[in-house]
Design a protein around this motif. Sequence first.
Motif, short mmCIF file in Angstrom:
data_model
loop_
_atom_site.label_atom_id
_atom_site.label_comp_id
_atom_site.label_asym_id
_atom_site.label_seq_id
_atom_site.Cartn_x
_atom_site.Cartn_y
_atom_site.Cartn_z
N MET A 1 0.86 -1.15 0.00
CA MET A 1 -0.03 0.04 -0.04
C MET A 1 0.78 1.20 -0.04
N VAL A 2 0.45 2.42 -0.80
CA VAL A 2 1.07 3.56 -0.57
C VAL A 2 0.11 4.38 0.23
N PRO A 3 0.50 4.93 1.46
CA PRO A 3 -0.33 5.54 2.39
C PRO A 3 -0.65 6.80 2.00
N GLY A 4 -1.39 7.52 2.87
CA GLY A 4 -1.71 9.07 2.43
C GLY A 4 -2.96 9.04 2.08
N ILE A 5 -3.89 9.53 2.98
CA ILE A 5 -5.24 9.58 2.55
C ILE A 5 -5.71 10.97 1.86
N ASP A 6 -4.86 11.76 1.69
CA ASP A 6 -5.27 13.21 0.87
C ASP A 6 -4.36 13.66 0.19
N PHE A 7 -4.54 14.35 -0.98
CA PHE A 7 -3.49 14.99 -1.63
C PHE A 7 -4.27 16.28 -2.53
N ALA A 8 -3.33 17.00 -2.99
CA ALA A 8 -3.85 17.97 -4.07
C ALA A 8 -2.54 18.02 -5.19
N GLY A 9 -3.23 18.21 -6.32
CA GLY A 9 -2.18 18.00 -7.57
C GLY A 9 -3.06 18.53 -9.01
N PRO B 1 -6.29 17.43 -18.67
CA PRO B 1 -5.08 17.85 -18.19
C PRO B 1 -4.73 19.22 -17.68
N GLY B 2 -4.30 19.35 -16.74
CA GLY B 2 -3.99 20.68 -16.26
C GLY B 2 -4.91 21.02 -15.24
N ASP B 3 -5.98 20.40 -15.03
CA ASP B 3 -6.96 20.81 -13.89
C ASP B 3 -6.25 20.54 -12.22
N LYS B 4 -6.49 21.52 -11.63
CA LYS B 4 -6.07 21.63 -10.20
C LYS B 4 -7.19 20.69 -9.47
N VAL B 5 -6.79 19.51 -8.65
CA VAL B 5 -7.80 18.85 -7.99
C VAL B 5 -7.29 18.51 -6.42
N LEU C 1 -10.01 22.30 -7.21
CA LEU C 1 -9.22 23.32 -6.05
C LEU C 1 -10.25 24.59 -6.28
N PRO C 2 -10.72 24.79 -5.23
CA PRO C 2 -11.43 26.14 -5.17
C PRO C 2 -10.62 27.42 -5.62
N GLY D 1 -8.81 30.70 -5.39
CA GLY D 1 -8.25 31.41 -4.19
C GLY D 1 -7.29 30.36 -3.40
N LEU D 2 -7.31 29.07 -3.66
CA LEU D 2 -6.55 28.44 -2.63
C LEU D 2 -5.51 27.61 -3.66
N SER D 3 -4.18 27.50 -2.84
CA SER D 3 -3.03 26.87 -3.87
C SER D 3 -3.04 25.35 -3.45
N VAL D 4 -2.64 24.47 -3.98
CA VAL D 4 -2.47 23.19 -3.71
C VAL D 4 -1.82 22.98 -2.17
N LYS D 5 -0.86 23.73 -1.82
CA LYS D 5 -0.14 23.83 -0.71
C LYS D 5 -1.42 24.47 0.38
N ASP D 6 -1.95 25.34 0.26
CA ASP D 6 -3.07 25.81 1.18
C ASP D 6 -4.21 24.46 1.48
N ALA D 7 -4.43 23.89 0.21
CA ALA D 7 -5.40 22.77 0.32
C ALA D 7 -5.16 21.72 1.39
N MET D 8 -3.69 21.50 1.15
CA MET D 8 -3.01 20.38 2.00
C MET D 8 -2.73 20.87 3.45
N ALA D 9 -2.42 22.21 3.59
CA ALA D 9 -2.22 22.77 4.82
C ALA D 9 -3.58 22.56 5.61
N ILE D 10 -4.75 22.58 4.96
CA ILE D 10 -6.04 22.33 5.48
C ILE D 10 -6.18 20.92 5.57
N GLY D 11 -6.13 20.19 4.39
CA GLY D 11 -6.16 18.59 4.68
C GLY D 11 -7.49 17.96 5.24
N THR D 12 -7.39 16.90 5.27
CA THR D 12 -8.60 16.02 5.65
C THR D 12 -8.99 16.54 7.08
N ALA D 13 -8.06 16.81 7.79
CA ALA D 13 -8.35 17.60 9.40
C ALA D 13 -9.11 18.93 9.03
N GLY D 14 -8.63 19.91 8.33
CA GLY D 14 -9.50 21.05 8.35
C GLY D 14 -10.63 20.79 7.43
#
Length: 330
Positions: A64-72, A84-88, A117-118, A120-133
């Motif tokens: 298994m590759v762990p990790g329950i959330d990502f942005a990319g 291709p190119g969509d931010k998700v 990805l809404p 105004g949010l960057s991929v980094k913001d999205a994962m700083a929020i992550g599943t917890a946020g």
Amino acid sequence: MADEFKAILITRGDGDEQTVEVTTIGEDDLMEGDVTVRVEATTVNYKDGLAITGKSPVVRRFPMVPGIDFAGTVETSDHADWKPGDKVILNGWGTGETHLGAYAEKSRVKGDWLVALPEGLSVKDAMAIGTAGYTAMLSVLGLEDAGCKPDDGPVLVTGATGGVGSVAVSILSKLGWHVIAATGSPEKRADYLKGLGASEIIDRTELSEKGRPLGKERWAAAVDAVGSHTLANVLAQTKHGGTVTCCGLAQGFDLPTTVMPFILRGIALKGIDSVMAPKALRERAWQRLATDLDREKLQSITTEIGFDDLIPYARQIIESGIQGRVVATF
Ligand code: NDP
């Protein structure tokens, strides 16, 4: 090989022992799905810690590759909604549990699982929020949908310095609530919690032992990430007609309560499940995160790490906890 990329892999030997290593895998190793995503950011959740330490049976397929959330960014897609190119963003749906997860530079998933990805949010913001946020926002929506509003009285947040709690404190204070934060480190973490917008801080030991079926009415609503006696006491001390959301089990998965808060005070208990939440609710939560979470506060609670730090941080969240949020960028 040219198409190989970095991944963390959990494998299991003949016995029950598991091995975790940073390695490389290829596109052929990825699982079925109609969208391939270049993973650009992920995070470390409590569940990722459980998967990597093997402390609980989170992983239900090996390797298994762990990790329950990502942005990319979408690389290839056979799904009508994505090109291709969509931010998700992706969280849940068994990613990192039954489906190869976020701790790899690429992931192949079902397009139906992805959220845009809404603005105004960057991929980094999205994962700083992550599943917890995102779970914190689902909890806030749970209170709002039950009709709770800041004029009703204070809101309590338990597990306040953790990932869910920190984001919940931040959002609720921005929405105008008087936030009471319950923490195990009331003195050490007071500045941190006040910085997020907490108006009052209480020691979690006030709530962690077996209590009376009903107590003094102290808060109009609550976001609980702790479970067990804490949740029972939270229910017993919620004002008449209030709502309590329940998402976590940091103290335990038991709920030693009575019917009294429900039948004498009309308290509602709303369960929060981030993993199988329907797409419309996910989109609503992410849109609200883009507008109702103070980005400066988010940055102030976020530690930035790299791919090679994921394993040590996953161990740390289980062994000693992590204050606030962690974002890993690749
Ligand atoms: P964290 O580990 O970051 O935070 C949990 C916090 O709970 C800790 O920081 C601590 O806060 C408090 N805590 C820890 N142990 C105890 C204890 N024995 N008694 C009382 N409080 C305790 O985890 P997250 O915030 O990421 O997640 C919180 C919970 O929510 C976890 O149980 C997680 O599994 C669950 N979760 C559920 C989801 C769902 O879909 N339902 C999604 C995401 C998370 P402090 O030091 O301030 O007291």
